[in-house]
Design an enzyme around this catalytic site. Structure first.
Site, PDB file in Angstrom:
ATOM      1  N   CYS A  59      92.836 -19.516 -45.627  1.00 50.62           N
ATOM      2  CA  CYS A  59      93.981 -19.619 -46.544  1.00 50.62           C
ATOM      3  C   CYS A  59      93.692 -18.932 -47.870  1.00 50.62           C
ATOM      4  O   CYS A  59      94.579 -18.307 -48.469  1.00 50.62           O
ATOM      5  CB  CYS A  59      94.336 -21.083 -46.784  1.00 50.62           C
ATOM      6  SG  CYS A  59      94.921 -21.943 -45.308  1.00 50.62           S
ATOM      7  N   ARG A 136     100.590 -21.634 -39.863  1.00 53.65           N
ATOM      8  CA  ARG A 136     100.854 -20.427 -40.652  1.00 53.65           C
ATOM      9  C   ARG A 136     102.200 -19.828 -40.212  1.00 53.65           C
ATOM     10  O   ARG A 136     102.258 -19.012 -39.295  1.00 53.65           O
ATOM     11  CB  ARG A 136      99.726 -19.414 -40.466  1.00 53.65           C
ATOM     12  CG  ARG A 136      98.359 -19.943 -40.839  1.00 53.65           C
ATOM     13  CD  ARG A 136      97.276 -18.886 -40.759  1.00 53.65           C
ATOM     14  NE  ARG A 136      95.972 -19.520 -40.730  1.00 53.65           N
ATOM     15  CZ  ARG A 136      95.342 -20.003 -41.801  1.00 53.65           C
ATOM     16  NH1 ARG A 136      95.914 -19.921 -42.982  1.00 53.65           N
ATOM     17  NH2 ARG A 136      94.170 -20.584 -41.694  1.00 53.65           N
TER      18      ARG A 136
END
Length: 224
Positions: A59, A136
């Site tokens: 991330c 995601r």
């Protein structure tokens, strides 16, 4: 839990995952830039994306990469909005850490979705991967607040920013010129002209010297 339901406390609440061509679900949420509503972005394009958790390696690389393309998005009249189920305090600490350790200032807001309200509306929670972290997901929302494209990635795989820009450019090109774009298309490549609707038009198409006619149903042209 019933399919198409989210659990809040002891209650199950119905929700519908958005589809391409539908209006994007409205929301208001706490972010690192204060309260934000979907309607704040009306008249602009918006890329809404989710990530599993703050202070995680994949991330972090993604947020740096999103920040790198943020100026290009804004040139295209497009805003960027992140989301995870972390708190706003965690988001702020992580953004500060990225600036301190990596020298990158994150300029776009991040939704603090602790109750998973926004993530559930957008189908960002994949129970097979995690009940408590968003996957995601990337939603391309146009200036009329319609969902135009959706891309999902597993938690193990970071996103490709060039593809996000390519999809945005392709959508805007189709809207502006009434054309479609083929595999691996990128700005500057030829676009595809919609196929004829009648046999007469198909005959005319094969004789059209202004186009690159592969066959009556597949013809390309340069955009001037």
């Amino acid at each position: 839990m019933t399919e198409g339901m989210e659990k809040q406390g002891t209650e199950e609440v119905a929700f519908a995952m958005p589809r391409i061509g539908q209006k994007a679900p409205q929301f208001d949420a706490i972010t690192t830039h204060g309260m934000k509503k979907l309607s704040d972005y009306a008249g602009k394009w918006l890329i809404l994306f989710s990530h599993p958790a703050d202070f995680t390696p994949v991330c972090t690389t993604e947020f740096i990469a999103f920040q790198e393309i943020y100026p290009e998005l804004r040139k295209r009249d497009t805003e960027l909005l992140g989301l995870s189920v972390d708190s706003v305090t965690s988001h702020i600490a992580w953004v500060r850490n990225i600036k301190e350790k990596m020298g990158v200032t994150i300029e776009f807001p991040i939704i603090a979705d602790l109750n998973m309200k926004v993530a559930s509306k957008y189908g960002m929670i994949m129970p097979e991967q995690s009940d408590t972290a968003a996957t995601r997901a990337v939603f391309f929302i146009d200036d009329k607040q319609v969902v135009r494209a959706i891309i999902y990635y597993p938690m193990s795989t970071g996103r490709n920013m060039a593809e996000i820009l390519r999809v945005l450019d392709a959508l805007k090109t189709s809207d502006q010129h009434g054309v479609v774009t083929g595999a691996n298309w990128k700005p500057g490549d030829k676009v595809i002209v919609p196929p004829p609707k009648t046999t007469a038009a198909a005959d005319e198409r094969t004789q059209d010297s202004s186009l690159e006619v592969i066959d009556w149903y597949l013809s390309k042209k340069d955009l001037k």
